[in-house]
Scaffold this motif. Structure first.
Motif, mmCIF file in Angstrom:
data_model
loop_
_atom_site.group_PDB
_atom_site.id
_atom_site.type_symbol
_atom_site.label_atom_id
_atom_site.label_comp_id
_atom_site.label_asym_id
_atom_site.label_seq_id
_atom_site.Cartn_x
_atom_site.Cartn_y
_atom_site.Cartn_z
ATOM 1 N N LEU A 1 40.068 26.807 -25.550
ATOM 2 C CA LEU A 1 40.589 27.714 -24.533
ATOM 3 C C LEU A 1 42.107 27.786 -24.644
ATOM 4 O O LEU A 1 42.776 26.771 -24.782
ATOM 5 C CB LEU A 1 40.224 27.219 -23.126
ATOM 6 N N ARG A 2 42.627 29.005 -24.580
ATOM 7 C CA ARG A 2 44.076 29.200 -24.542
ATOM 8 C C ARG A 2 44.521 29.792 -23.215
ATOM 9 O O ARG A 2 45.662 29.636 -22.794
ATOM 10 C CB ARG A 2 44.513 30.111 -25.696
ATOM 11 N N THR A 3 43.631 30.478 -22.540
ATOM 12 C CA THR A 3 43.927 31.068 -21.244
ATOM 13 C C THR A 3 42.658 31.109 -20.411
ATOM 14 O O THR A 3 41.552 31.181 -20.951
ATOM 15 C CB THR A 3 44.489 32.496 -21.394
ATOM 16 N N ALA A 4 42.821 31.042 -19.094
ATOM 17 C CA ALA A 4 41.667 31.142 -18.195
ATOM 18 C C ALA A 4 41.458 32.568 -17.723
ATOM 19 O O ALA A 4 40.565 32.827 -16.920
ATOM 20 C CB ALA A 4 41.858 30.209 -16.998
ATOM 21 N N GLU A 5 42.275 33.485 -18.217
ATOM 22 C CA GLU A 5 42.161 34.877 -17.812
ATOM 23 C C GLU A 5 41.225 35.629 -18.760
ATOM 24 O O GLU A 5 41.057 35.266 -19.914
ATOM 25 C CB GLU A 5 43.541 35.545 -17.825
ATOM 26 N N GLY A 6 40.644 36.691 -18.243
ATOM 27 C CA GLY A 6 39.813 37.540 -19.082
ATOM 28 C C GLY A 6 38.405 36.989 -19.254
ATOM 29 O O GLY A 6 37.927 36.127 -18.515
ATOM 30 N N ASP A 7 37.752 37.484 -20.286
ATOM 31 C CA ASP A 7 36.343 37.194 -20.519
ATOM 32 C C ASP A 7 36.147 35.757 -20.995
ATOM 33 O O ASP A 7 36.886 35.259 -21.839
ATOM 34 C CB ASP A 7 35.805 38.176 -21.572
ATOM 35 N N MET A 8 35.131 35.082 -20.442
ATOM 36 C CA MET A 8 34.826 33.702 -20.814
ATOM 37 C C MET A 8 33.450 33.605 -21.471
ATOM 38 O O MET A 8 32.761 32.590 -21.366
ATOM 39 C CB MET A 8 34.867 32.805 -19.577
ATOM 40 N N ALA A 9 33.043 34.678 -22.169
ATOM 41 C CA ALA A 9 31.717 34.685 -22.783
ATOM 42 C C ALA A 9 31.562 33.554 -23.793
ATOM 43 O O ALA A 9 30.472 32.996 -23.945
ATOM 44 C CB ALA A 9 31.455 36.038 -23.451
ATOM 45 N N HIS A 10 32.653 33.219 -24.491
ATOM 46 C CA HIS A 10 32.527 32.166 -25.511
ATOM 47 C C HIS A 10 32.288 30.798 -24.873
ATOM 48 O O HIS A 10 31.512 29.995 -25.403
ATOM 49 C CB HIS A 10 33.764 32.137 -26.404
ATOM 50 N N LEU A 11 32.911 30.521 -23.733
ATOM 51 C CA LEU A 11 32.675 29.250 -23.053
ATOM 52 C C LEU A 11 31.257 29.199 -22.502
ATOM 53 O O LEU A 11 30.567 28.177 -22.640
ATOM 54 C CB LEU A 11 33.693 29.055 -21.932
ATOM 55 N N ASP A 12 30.806 30.282 -21.905
ATOM 56 C CA ASP A 12 29.439 30.317 -21.382
ATOM 57 C C ASP A 12 28.424 30.158 -22.514
ATOM 58 O O ASP A 12 27.403 29.474 -22.357
ATOM 59 C CB ASP A 12 29.194 31.630 -20.639
ATOM 60 N N HIS A 13 28.702 30.789 -23.651
ATOM 61 C CA HIS A 13 27.773 30.671 -24.778
ATOM 62 C C HIS A 13 27.785 29.255 -25.340
ATOM 63 O O HIS A 13 26.737 28.731 -25.746
ATOM 64 C CB HIS A 13 28.142 31.678 -25.866
ATOM 65 N N ALA A 14 28.950 28.626 -25.362
ATOM 66 C CA ALA A 14 29.023 27.242 -25.820
ATOM 67 C C ALA A 14 28.184 26.330 -24.929
ATOM 68 O O ALA A 14 27.512 25.409 -25.416
ATOM 69 C CB ALA A 14 30.475 26.779 -25.844
ATOM 70 N N ILE A 15 28.188 26.579 -23.634
ATOM 71 C CA ILE A 15 27.371 25.788 -22.711
ATOM 72 C C ILE A 15 25.887 25.998 -23.012
ATOM 73 O O ILE A 15 25.099 25.049 -23.036
ATOM 74 C CB ILE A 15 27.702 26.153 -21.251
ATOM 75 N N ARG A 16 25.502 27.252 -23.252
ATOM 76 C CA ARG A 16 24.093 27.527 -23.574
ATOM 77 C C ARG A 16 23.682 26.840 -24.874
ATOM 78 O O ARG A 16 22.575 26.293 -24.979
ATOM 79 C CB ARG A 16 23.865 29.036 -23.677
ATOM 80 N N LEU A 17 24.558 26.857 -25.874
ATOM 81 C CA LEU A 17 24.246 26.195 -27.138
ATOM 82 C C LEU A 17 24.102 24.685 -26.944
ATOM 83 O O LEU A 17 23.228 24.053 -27.534
ATOM 84 C CB LEU A 17 25.337 26.483 -28.165
ATOM 85 N N ALA A 18 24.975 24.095 -26.125
ATOM 86 C CA ALA A 18 24.891 22.659 -25.878
ATOM 87 C C ALA A 18 23.565 22.300 -25.219
ATOM 88 O O ALA A 18 22.954 21.271 -25.541
ATOM 89 C CB ALA A 18 26.066 22.215 -25.012
ATOM 90 N N ARG A 19 23.109 23.155 -24.308
ATOM 91 C CA ARG A 19 21.804 22.909 -23.677
ATOM 92 C C ARG A 19 20.684 23.018 -24.708
ATOM 93 O O ARG A 19 19.762 22.192 -24.743
ATOM 94 C CB ARG A 19 21.564 23.913 -22.552
#
Length: 278
Positions: free
Chosen positions: A10-28
């Motif tokens: 992560l470089r910023t908390a602004e804008g779209d966070m689809a990559h973080l959400d997808h990373a969570i799904r992959l971890a599950r």
């Protein structure tokens, strides 16, 4: 292989966070550990400032970078706290010129790095530097996720290959997901007429995948559009693909600036996640 150690940057908390959400799904999905690297970037270029101003500018820039990194860590912790996965978040301050070594070092011991698409309107040069460092300095495959992406496990993967070593590195990096799906489409754009597989393009790769229990279908595509990326994106859309697997190919900065390249074009425009390796 399977994915047991994932990293999201992560470089910023602004804008779209689809990559973080997808990373969570992959971890599950893979019962994996997710590391989130929260980067605060110190943008000071010391030689650009006149004598006497450098120290003050550097101090303010460093303080801002430290605050950015702390805020990002707090943001990541709030998103991951009730996610039900194993995770860790680290705040890291880097100077602009040290982004590459920092990302390479952090990604060295992970199985997959998940990043946002780096060339969107909401992204900056730092995102480009992070993606390029992960792809070309580190040995770890990279999955870029387009804005707004919400799908879970891929159902229609496309392997875009020229049958070179980079493409095969990407296929090997994607084997865990391909085995879960059980099938894949192999897309080859204008295969060489005098290559070793001229009579059976994609045949050897199909056999390799079959031995892993993956049924493969080969599509030989004519280059009917100016850019290879356009041909691949249109093919993916026609098939309803939700993942493209391909090698990452690096060129000189001058050539990329003047001509562009398939790697950059796919990272800039592909409407589905792209898994790259080299």
């Amino acid at each position: 292989m399977t994915y047991k150690s994932l990293m999201c940057i992560l470089r910023t908390a602004e804008g779209d966070m689809a990559h973080l959400d997808h990373a969570i799904r992959l971890a599950r999905r893979y019962d994996a550990h997710l590391d989130v690297l929260c980067l605060g970037v110190d943008r000071v270029q010391v030689g650009f400032y006149y004598a006497g101003a450098t120290a003050l500018v550097a101090e303010n820039s460093l303080a801002q970078a430290e605050e950015d990194a702390r805020n990002l860590k707090d943001f990541a912790s709030s998103r991951l706290g009730d996610s039900g996965i194993r995770w860790a978040a680290e705040a890291l301050v880097v100077q602009w010129g040290a982004i590459g070594p920092a990302v390479e070092q952090a990604a060295r011991y992970t199985d997959l790095v998940i990043l946002p698409r780096p060339y969107d309107e909401t992204r900056g040069p730092e995102d480009e530097a992070i993606t390029e460092a992960a792809l070309f300095l580190g040995p770890t495959p990279v999955l870029t996720v387009p804005p707004g992406w919400t799908r879970d496990a891929p159902a229609e993967p496309v392997i875009a290959t020229n049958q070179g070593p980079e493409a095969m590195a990407a296929v090997r990096a994607a084997l865990a997901g391909l085995k879960a799906v059980g099938h894949a489409n192999i897309a080859i754009v204008d295969p060489p007429r005098h290559g070793p597989e001229r009579s059976d393009p994609g045949g050897a790769l199909s056999m390799m995948l079959a031995r892993h229990g993956i049924r493969a279908e080969v599509s030989v595509l004519a280059r009917t559009m100016p850019r290879i990326s356009d041909v691949l994106v249109r093919h993916a859309e026609d098939r309803g693909a939700d993942l493209i697997i391909m090698g990452a190919y690096g060129h000189s900065r001058l050539r990329e600036a003047v001509l562009g390249g398939p790697t950059r074009d796919m990272l800039a425009e592909c409407p589905v996640p792209v898994l790259m390796a080299r």
